[in-house]
Design an enzyme around this catalytic site. Structure first.
Site: not given
Length: 425
Positions: A117, A161
């Site tokens: 992930h 992110h």
């Protein structure tokens, strides 16, 4: 077989008692396999699609064994006059495909793989990190699916992110260049990439989507990855439609690519819409129930879901506030439980429950910090159990585990590439 037919493509190499010989010049390892890692052991495998001119081949008997990468017509063997026969005993394959010889003959849709992930987000002491090691080490350790969120900034795609101010892992092109380098050195591995499109809601001046599949073409092509990407015969594949790993390896197209939003398969047919092909369990949970129900896409029924690949999202989070942003970050305190083989809230428990619910294991196990767990490699042990194979590897660290795998002898691999033998049935 005509010489011109022999130079087009390799279908399969078969036989524990026969080997290929040729009177044509062989490609050199330095020019054709630069950067690859080979040992001096048994020739094991096939590389496809070579342009070697005027290659001819013959089969001679030998006691030296050749391993077989299963593919093409698995029941066909090559006889001395290049005609097909089924009288010879079928050899067994010892060349690992995605780390296990058993996987070579399995469909891509019939294997459980570990997914890293947010693969690029490895910044130490950064709240936005999801992994400890970079993508090369991830792949060395056995990860075969990677995923990340791409942000479009001033005309360039970056892996960031939530915000590029929080964690900017660099350009998508740079990341894919590293992946391409790894692929070139590992000719018997198939990987999957999911591109997350952070800007899927953004519009241009005309109200059209600002970022679509077309924006990913440039970094994919510049990184060199395009040559490895598999383009399926249709944009919505069922479980039965997918080829075997050996068929992908033989074709040389060993990368499956998906995008989560704003797909454009008319313009970019090889970048598939994820949710035509894969469904996911609910993601980014803060509780450890980890349901096996359908989270994405909306509106898919159980009947359709049983025809598609599926991903078990198993990354446990905690919510924090940074610079006015509420973020979900990995709950690293309980990774020994979350990434465990057994117990409530463990990856093993979820995988077994989803297998029971759906009649088959998940195809992908999405995890944070894949290297963490009650034992080294616990997430890979869970995947091995789901695949009904024995977990026989070690994990995880900075040394290349791939160096310990069986690799083809350089001269023999060069021989196969040069000959490009096609079986006649």
């Amino acid at each position: 077989m005509a010489q011109e037919e022999a130079s087009q493509s390799i279908r399969t190499l078969s036989g524990s008692e026969r080997r290929l010989t040729s009177d044509s010049a062989m490609p050199t390892v330095s020019s054709d396999f630069e950067g690859s890692s080979f040992d001096t052991g048994t020739m094991s495998g096939i590389i496809a699609s070579t342009g070697a001119p005027n290659a001819t081949a013959s089969i001679t008997s030998t006691d030296e064994p050749l391993t077989r990468l299963v593919g093409g017509n698995p029941t066909t063997a090559i006889s001395g006059n290049m005609t097909a026969t089924s009288t010879a005993p079928r050899p067994s394959n010892t060349q690992p495909c995605n780390n296990y010889p058993e996987f070579c003959s399995r469909k891509y849709s019939n294997i459980t793989e570990v997914c890293a992930h947010n693969s690029p987000f490895t910044r130490k002491n950064n709240a936005g990190s999801n992994q400890e090691f970079g993508v090369t080490q991830q792949l060395n350790d056995g990860v075969r699916m990677v995923q990340a969120q791409a942000h479009f900034v001033n005309g360039t795609l970056y892996f960031c992110h939530t915000s590029c101010d929080l964690l900017n892992a660099g350009t998508v092109e740079a990341y894919l260049t590293e992946v391409t380098t790894w692929l070139a050195a590992h000719p018997f591995d198939v990987i999957t990439i999911i591109f997350g499109n952070f800007n899927y809601n953004d519009k241009d001046a005309n109200g059209a989507p600002l970022v679509t599949s077309k924006n990913f073409v440039d970094p994919v092509e510049k990184s060199g990855l395009k040559q490895y990407i598999y383009q399926p015969p249709k944009t919505a594949m069922t479980l039965e439609d997918w080829p075997t790993l050996s068929e992908l390896i033989i074709s040389g197209k060993r990368v499956i690519t998906f995008i989560d939003y704003n797909f454009d398969t008319d313009a970019v047919p090889w970048l598939l819409w994820e949710f035509y092909n894969v469904w996911e369990t609910p993601f980014s949970p803060t509780g450890n129930a980890f349901p096996c129900t359908i989270g994405r896409p909306d509106g898919i029924g159980d009947k359709k879901a049983r025809e598609l690949l599926y991903m078990a999202n198993h990354n446990l989070n905690v919510e924090i506030s940074i610079a006015g942003m509420n973020l979900l970050i990995p709950n690293t305190v309980v990774l020994n439980v979350t990434n465990g083989v057994n117990g409530t809230g463990s990856l093993g428990e979820m995988t077994e429950r989803c297998t029971n619910n759906w009649g088959r294991p998940p195809n992908f196990l999405l995890v944070d910090y894949y290297n963490a767990g009650p034992t080294n490699g616990s997430v890979f042990e869970v995947a091995a159990r789901a695949n009904n194979v024995a977990y026989n590897r070690s994990c995880c660290g900075t040394e290349s585990l791939a160096a310990g795998l069986v690799r083809p002898a350089a001269t023999c691999l060069g021989l196969v590439v040069a000959l490009a033998v096609a079986l006649m049935v």
